[in-house]
Design a protein around this motif. Structure first.
Motif, mmCIF file in Angstrom:
data_model
loop_
_atom_site.group_PDB
_atom_site.id
_atom_site.type_symbol
_atom_site.label_atom_id
_atom_site.label_comp_id
_atom_site.label_asym_id
_atom_site.label_seq_id
_atom_site.Cartn_x
_atom_site.Cartn_y
_atom_site.Cartn_z
ATOM 1 N N SER A 5 0.816 -1.217 0.000
ATOM 2 C CA SER A 5 0.000 0.000 0.000
ATOM 3 C C SER A 5 0.851 1.270 0.000
ATOM 4 O O SER A 5 0.354 2.351 -0.322
ATOM 5 C CB SER A 5 -0.939 0.005 1.216
ATOM 6 O OG SER A 5 -0.192 0.039 2.432
ATOM 7 N N ARG A 6 2.112 1.137 0.361
ATOM 8 C CA ARG A 6 3.025 2.282 0.378
ATOM 9 C C ARG A 6 4.302 1.901 -0.380
ATOM 10 O O ARG A 6 5.371 1.721 0.216
ATOM 11 C CB ARG A 6 3.327 2.714 1.816
ATOM 12 C CG ARG A 6 2.041 3.066 2.577
ATOM 13 C CD ARG A 6 2.272 3.798 3.859
ATOM 14 N NE ARG A 6 0.991 4.113 4.488
ATOM 15 C CZ ARG A 6 0.222 5.138 4.163
ATOM 16 N NH1 ARG A 6 0.599 5.956 3.201
ATOM 17 N NH2 ARG A 6 -0.925 5.354 4.779
ATOM 18 N N PRO A 7 4.189 1.791 -1.705
ATOM 19 C CA PRO A 7 5.292 1.261 -2.530
ATOM 20 C C PRO A 7 6.499 2.174 -2.638
ATOM 21 O O PRO A 7 7.516 1.787 -3.204
ATOM 22 C CB PRO A 7 4.626 1.075 -3.900
ATOM 23 C CG PRO A 7 3.540 2.090 -3.931
ATOM 24 C CD PRO A 7 3.013 2.126 -2.520
ATOM 25 N N TYR A 8 6.413 3.383 -2.079
ATOM 26 C CA TYR A 8 7.522 4.331 -2.118
ATOM 27 C C TYR A 8 8.433 4.215 -0.905
ATOM 28 O O TYR A 8 9.502 4.829 -0.861
ATOM 29 C CB TYR A 8 6.964 5.762 -2.172
ATOM 30 C CG TYR A 8 5.880 6.002 -1.140
ATOM 31 C CD1 TYR A 8 6.177 6.259 0.195
ATOM 32 C CD2 TYR A 8 4.530 5.918 -1.497
ATOM 33 C CE1 TYR A 8 5.193 6.447 1.142
ATOM 34 C CE2 TYR A 8 3.529 6.119 -0.559
ATOM 35 C CZ TYR A 8 3.864 6.375 0.755
ATOM 36 O OH TYR A 8 2.874 6.551 1.690
ATOM 37 N N MET A 9 8.032 3.418 0.091
ATOM 38 C CA MET A 9 8.797 3.336 1.334
ATOM 39 C C MET A 9 10.115 2.598 1.153
ATOM 40 O O MET A 9 10.198 1.600 0.444
ATOM 41 C CB MET A 9 7.978 2.638 2.426
ATOM 42 C CG MET A 9 6.837 3.465 2.985
ATOM 43 S SD MET A 9 7.378 4.969 3.839
ATOM 44 C CE MET A 9 8.371 4.286 5.178
ATOM 45 N N ALA A 10 11.153 3.104 1.833
ATOM 46 C CA ALA A 10 12.471 2.471 1.815
ATOM 47 C C ALA A 10 12.929 2.229 3.251
ATOM 48 O O ALA A 10 12.766 3.091 4.112
ATOM 49 C CB ALA A 10 13.481 3.366 1.098
ATOM 50 N N TYR A 11 13.474 1.036 3.489
ATOM 51 C CA TYR A 11 14.014 0.689 4.804
ATOM 52 C C TYR A 11 15.528 0.754 4.708
ATOM 53 O O TYR A 11 16.147 0.086 3.872
ATOM 54 C CB TYR A 11 13.565 -0.715 5.199
ATOM 55 C CG TYR A 11 14.193 -1.232 6.466
ATOM 56 C CD1 TYR A 11 13.834 -0.707 7.700
ATOM 57 C CD2 TYR A 11 15.143 -2.251 6.443
ATOM 58 C CE1 TYR A 11 14.409 -1.175 8.868
ATOM 59 C CE2 TYR A 11 15.710 -2.736 7.604
ATOM 60 C CZ TYR A 11 15.349 -2.194 8.815
ATOM 61 O OH TYR A 11 15.918 -2.659 9.971
ATOM 62 N N LEU A 12 16.157 1.569 5.565
ATOM 63 C CA LEU A 12 17.597 1.772 5.525
ATOM 64 C C LEU A 12 18.239 1.238 6.791
ATOM 65 O O LEU A 12 17.848 1.600 7.893
ATOM 66 C CB LEU A 12 17.919 3.266 5.382
ATOM 67 C CG LEU A 12 17.191 4.021 4.262
ATOM 68 C CD1 LEU A 12 17.543 5.501 4.319
ATOM 69 C CD2 LEU A 12 17.530 3.438 2.908
ATOM 70 N N ARG A 13 19.228 0.382 6.607
ATOM 71 C CA ARG A 13 20.015 -0.121 7.743
ATOM 72 C C ARG A 13 21.454 0.312 7.486
ATOM 73 O O ARG A 13 22.090 -0.156 6.549
ATOM 74 C CB ARG A 13 19.918 -1.635 7.861
ATOM 75 C CG ARG A 13 20.691 -2.197 9.045
ATOM 76 C CD ARG A 13 20.472 -3.688 9.197
ATOM 77 N NE ARG A 13 19.109 -3.988 9.605
ATOM 78 C CZ ARG A 13 18.659 -5.231 9.790
ATOM 79 N NH1 ARG A 13 19.457 -6.259 9.594
ATOM 80 N NH2 ARG A 13 17.418 -5.426 10.167
ATOM 81 N N ILE A 14 21.954 1.209 8.327
ATOM 82 C CA ILE A 14 23.236 1.858 8.085
ATOM 83 C C ILE A 14 24.243 1.436 9.145
ATOM 84 O O ILE A 14 23.988 1.552 10.349
ATOM 85 C CB ILE A 14 23.064 3.387 8.102
ATOM 86 C CG1 ILE A 14 22.017 3.790 7.051
ATOM 87 C CG2 ILE A 14 24.381 4.089 7.839
ATOM 88 C CD1 ILE A 14 21.386 5.127 7.323
ATOM 89 N N LEU A 15 25.415 0.947 8.705
ATOM 90 C CA LEU A 15 26.487 0.572 9.604
ATOM 91 C C LEU A 15 27.505 1.691 9.662
ATOM 92 O O LEU A 15 27.998 2.153 8.628
ATOM 93 C CB LEU A 15 27.151 -0.724 9.120
ATOM 94 C CG LEU A 15 26.270 -1.977 9.119
ATOM 95 C CD1 LEU A 15 27.033 -3.157 8.538
ATOM 96 C CD2 LEU A 15 25.796 -2.300 10.525
ATOM 97 N N ASP A 16 27.823 2.141 10.853
ATOM 98 C CA ASP A 16 28.766 3.231 11.036
ATOM 99 C C ASP A 16 29.705 2.903 12.184
ATOM 100 O O ASP A 16 29.312 2.915 13.353
ATOM 101 C CB ASP A 16 28.020 4.533 11.318
ATOM 102 C CG ASP A 16 28.964 5.726 11.464
ATOM 103 O OD1 ASP A 16 30.104 5.628 10.977
ATOM 104 O OD2 ASP A 16 28.554 6.733 12.063
ATOM 105 N N GLN A 17 30.950 2.590 11.852
ATOM 106 C CA GLN A 17 31.974 2.265 12.836
ATOM 107 C C GLN A 17 31.501 1.190 13.814
ATOM 108 O O GLN A 17 31.647 1.305 15.022
ATOM 109 C CB GLN A 17 32.401 3.524 13.597
ATOM 110 C CG GLN A 17 33.011 4.582 12.698
ATOM 111 C CD GLN A 17 33.435 5.823 13.470
ATOM 112 O OE1 GLN A 17 33.095 5.997 14.635
ATOM 113 N NE2 GLN A 17 34.194 6.699 12.826
#
Length: 206
Positions: free
Chosen positions: A31-43
């Motif tokens: 229903s919300r095809p524009y959504m993005a899930y971000l998993r960011i690794l930082d140090q």
């Protein structure tokens, strides 16, 4: 081409927290095809954020959700872009909009959701955020929106930063910051205030 993460010019003020969904419900699949899930690794540490697709090679998110993905979205019924607002768009107080994300569902350290959650949020007058002790020092009505009825237990909170505030199928705001206990109102970045910069940035990467 690269899927670039556009970083809006705001930073989390002290004693504030980024967004998660509280008091919402699971979104209907696709229903919300524009959504993005971000998993960011930082140090060695991991950060979860939301974002949304505004072009097949651009995801818009929050400034503190930094990262870059070497890929390009393939548009189909389950993956779509969302409309940007016009530069003069103004969302009036009282307007009911939607926020979605995969953040924590119970403050302060509830579990992260494995499924996309969504919640209705009512836009408030700037004065509501300006009167909040924690928010008043940082709230800027020129580039920010005050969202969420203080009388309701519906909110964005930790883990949903960068997600969109959608009003009438147009993205008007980006999950930004709020009080550390997760109660509304919360502060959202106005997309319309950065529209020129967004368009210029996308054009330069065509």
């Amino acid at each position: 081409m690269h899927l670039l993460l556009l970083l809006l010019a705001f930073f989390l003020p002290p004693k504030t927290k980024a967004g998660e969904i509280i008091g919402g419900h699971e979104a209907k699949p696709h229903s919300r095809p524009y959504m993005a899930y971000l998993r960011i690794l930082d140090q060695g540490s991991q950060q979860r954020c939301g974002g949304f697709l505004i072009r097949e090679d651009f995801v818009l998110t929050a400034a503190h959700c930094q990262g870059r993905l070497k890929t390009k979205a393939k548009l189909n019924p389950a993956v779509q872009t969302i409309k940007l607002p016009r530069s003069k768009d103004k969302v009036m107080s009282g307007k009911v909009c939607h926020v979605a994300g995969w953040g924590r569902m119970v403050p302060p350290k509830g579990r992260f959701s494995n499924t996309l959650q969504e919640v209705k949020m009512r836009v408030q007058k700037d004065r509501v955020c300006e009167l909040e002790k924690v928010l008043s020092k940082y709230y800027n009505s020129t580039i920010e929106m005050c969202v969420g009825d203080p009388k309701e237990k519906c909110s964005s909170f930790q883990g949903d930063s960068g997600g969109p505030l959608v009003c009438n199928n147009v993205v008007q705001g980006i999950v930004s910051y709020g009080k550390s206990n997760g109660t509304p109102p919360r502060v959202y970045t106005k997309v319309s205030s950065f529209l020129r910069w967004i368009k210029e940035t996308m054009k330069s990467h065509q």
